[in-house]
Design an enzyme around this catalytic site. Structure first.
Site, PDB file in Angstrom:
ATOM      1  CD  GLU A  66      -1.798  -2.354   1.532  1.00 16.65           C
ATOM      2  OE1 GLU A  66      -0.611  -2.633   1.820  1.00 16.65           O
ATOM      3  OE2 GLU A  66      -2.729  -3.176   1.584  1.00 16.65           O
TER       4      GLU A  66
ATOM      5  CG  HIS B 214     -11.343  -6.299   7.488  1.00 15.88           C
ATOM      6  ND1 HIS B 214     -10.019  -5.959   7.426  1.00 15.88           N
ATOM      7  CD2 HIS B 214     -11.501  -7.338   6.622  1.00 15.88           C
ATOM      8  CE1 HIS B 214      -9.408  -6.775   6.571  1.00 15.88           C
ATOM      9  NE2 HIS B 214     -10.282  -7.607   6.066  1.00 15.88           N
TER      10      HIS B 214
END
Lengths: 313, 355
Positions: B61, B130
């Site tokens: 990322e 999440h």
């Protein structure tokens, strides 16, 4: 070629010395990281690049900026915080830019421009242009995760990029041997499937020749990325204008071989005396003019605080 | 008949439209070319535009955000997709130190036209890492735009606007509203940033719902309606820039403001909205409250997770008390005995993983 190299090396060395000379007056009210001693890497690489090629650098990039053709007046003005600076005084020494010269920016955060360079190279490849990108970073940056992430992607996609590691032995005041278990930066690149070579001794001709060859091979993405580890030495303190051989973390005797093999000295000695004198006179005049220009330039208006936060449509 | 698309379909349509219109637009992210297509939001793009423009990335990322920024510096318009907003924590250096600051610190020499799509997860055990709504992190930083449309209509228009914007835009999506269907015209249109949308008019209290919470606020309005309370529901759509004019005008009318966020409240978007309204109105009598995640890590087990999020009933309860005082409920977090059976948001019940 020798004349060009000498002019470029001399110009950078003298600019840096002038910056160091005026620094104690506090006219430059921000940190500086001088390139003195490391000029050969920037000059050797940039002489081998085309004007349309692009470089990304680090906070220690005065040399790279000048070697790539960055505007000297804009550099000094930037350090002086003037509106005529390359970033209108809003970037300073650590955030230099000259897009017209293909100098696409530097960052104060170690390793941060490495993926920017690869993204730029990816775009060049996609557009079919035959320009390439050189990403400059130090031996400390290879300790950042982003170095590995970026090499992985660059090799995977075969982007036209040269990774130039300027290994000056130190990250701030810590020697590479205190930070890395192995002296194997090239090997780290090879495991991602790219050729990597170390160039010893701050050798400007070696740097030029090998980069010249590699860059012609990777143009237009014909070959994937390469890494060069260029061994060099920082003569001054990490940040600031002074020497720091009395600080205890390194010795003057360690630096001595680098002083003796200084390419500026060896190239200068090989030039005919009048020719060399003319180069130096020209460069001195240019530097004098740049400092005067910076001094006489205005500071940014107060309104400038709020400009360029966003690109307006 | 109105053309109906899901939120996810409208994201896909906006992306396809812009990629066809402008060859500099590209999509990158983990799994953007796979058979699931990030909940269908990128499905079919690689077949149409090829692997150079639809790039499945390594699990990197940090670097891939830098690559997207570098591509933007070179003139491309990348859309970087993150299937979970939590992963953006790995990209903060590039987003905050380069994307947000590039324009300014390089004296206006460059621009960074990129979109960062960030999806907030919820339900079916998304758990601690999440489920986070981190949009306020990005609202804090000058140089970034942050949008969080809640309807399929706004999703399409806002995404097209984001892609055409010359600045970095963090585009916040919520997993549960990906399923919501709504009217989405086939024509290409943009939704300008900095314009809140009044989803439903009312006079007794202003409910501001961010992202999925806009839907919950609309449900809360139905409860409140049965108690003869008329709530005005506003979706800010764009969080930075923020349309405080629309929200403040509503609060001036209703005198009550309840901001509900799909995030924690401390230093959050809800705090920012309330402060800006208060500063604007300069009226100490305006009653303001905020709701958001419980100030804990999101638990995985369903019975605890239910208590972690605001929902229509909790929102209605707080709103009701703000308007009627203690006449209805003396305990803020106790659900009032509404005359209609309690309704839970169907998307959070129906959602089944895996993804």
């Amino acid at each position: 070629m020798v004349e060009n190299f000498y002019r470029a090396l001399y110009r950078i060395r003298r600019v840096e010395q002038e910056i160091a000379r005026v620094y104690p007056t506090d006219i430059i009210k921000s940190p500086i990281h001088l390139s003195i001693g490391q000029e050969a890497v920037s000059v050797g690489v940039c002489e081998a690049l085309q004007p349309s090629d692009v470089v990304f650098g680090t906070y220690r990039s005065h040399a790279l900026y000048l070697a790539k053709g960055g505007d000297l007046k804009k550099l000094i003005s930037e350090l002086y915080g003037k509106v005529t600076g390359c970033a209108k005084g809003k970037g300073g020494s650590m955030h230099l830019i000259d897009t017209a010269a293909g100098f696409m920016g530097t960052s104060a955060v170690v390793g941060t421009t490495i993926p920017l360079a690869v993204g730029y190279a990816y775009a060049l490849k996609q557009s079919g242009k035959d320009s390439i990108v050189a990403s400059f970073f130090g031996d400390g940056a290879v300790e950042e995760g982003v170095f590995h992430e970026t090499l992985n992607f660059a090799a995977l996609k075969g982007v036209p990029i040269l990774f130039i590691c300027e290994n000056n032995g130190y990250a701030i005041n810590s020697h590479q041997s205190k930070r890395q278990p192995m002296d194997n930066i090239c090997e780290r690149a090879r495991v991602y499937g790219m050729p990597a070579e170390r160039i010893e001794d701050n050798d400007i001709f070696e740097i030029y020749e090998r980069v010249e060859r590699a860059s012609s091979e990777i143009r237009n993405g014909r070959e994937g990325p390469r890494l060069f580890e260029c061994m060099t030495y920082r003569w001054r303190e990490h940040v600031g204008p002074n020497e720091d051989f009395d600080a205890g973390y390194r010795s003057r005797s360690e630096a001595q071989p680098w002083f003796e093999s200084d390419p500026l000295k060896t190239l200068g000695a090989s030039l005919e005396i009048d020719r060399r004198g003319q180069i130096e006179v020209d460069v001195e005049a240019e530097i004098y003019e740049a400092f005067v220009f910076a001094e006489e330039s205005p500071f940014p208006d107060e309104d400038e605080l709020y400009t360029d936060v966003f690109t307006e449509a | 008949m109105a053309r109906m698309l899901t939120y996810a379909e409208s994201i896909r349509e906006a992306t396809e439209n812009e990629m066809a219109r402008d060859s500099s637009v590209m999509v990158l992210g983990i799994g953007v070319d796979d058979f699931k297509g990030v909940y269908g939001t990128t499905t079919g793009l690689v077949e149409k535009f090829g692997t150079d423009r639809v790039v499945d990335t390594p699990i990197s990322e940090d670097a891939m955000t830098g690559v997207a920024i570098g591509a933007a510096l070179a003139g491309l318009r990348p859309i970087h997709v993150h299937i979970r907003m939590d992963f953006l924590l790995l990209a903060m250096n590039q987003l905050v130190n380069i994307a947000a600051k590039g324009r300014y610190m390089y004296g206006g020499e460059v621009c960074v036209p990129m979109v960062v799509r960030a999806i907030i997860g919820r339900s079916w055990g998304q758990g601690a890492q999440h489920s986070q709504g981190l949009h306020s992190f990005f609202m804090h930083v000058p140089g970034l735009k942050v949008v969080a449309p809640s309807t399929p209509y706004d999703a399409k228009g806002c995404l097209i606007q984001s892609i055409r914007d010359d600045n970095p835009v963090v585009f916040v999506e919520h997993r549960l509203i990906h399923y919501q269907k709504g009217h989405v015209p086939e024509v290409v249109y943009t939704i300008p940033f900095g314009q809140a949308r009044v989803l439903s008019e009312g006079s007794d209290i202003t409910l501001v719902g961010i992202s999925h919470m806009a839907a919950e606020c609309l449900r809360a309005k139905r409860y409140l309606h049965d108690m003869d309370l008329r709530a005005e529901v506003i979706d800010p759509v764009s969080l930075s820039p923020l349309d405080i004019d629309t929200i403040a005008a509503s609060v001036e009318k209703t005198g009550k403001l309840l901001v509900v966020d799909t995030a924690w409240t401390a230093c959050g978007a809800s705090a920012e909205i309330i402060v800006q309204v208060t500063e604007r109105l300069g009226n100490a009598k305006t009653e303001c409250r905020r709701m958001g995640f419980a100030p804990v890590t999101c638990p995985t087990t369903k019975n605890l997770e239910n208590h972690f999020y605001p929902d229509a009933q909790k929102i209605a309860s707080v709103a009701c008390r703000m308007v009627n005082g203690d006449r209805v409920s003396t305990v803020v977090d106790r659900i009032p005995d509404f005359s209609i059976p309690p309704e839970v948001s169907p998307e959070s019940v129906e959602f089944r993983g895996p993804f």
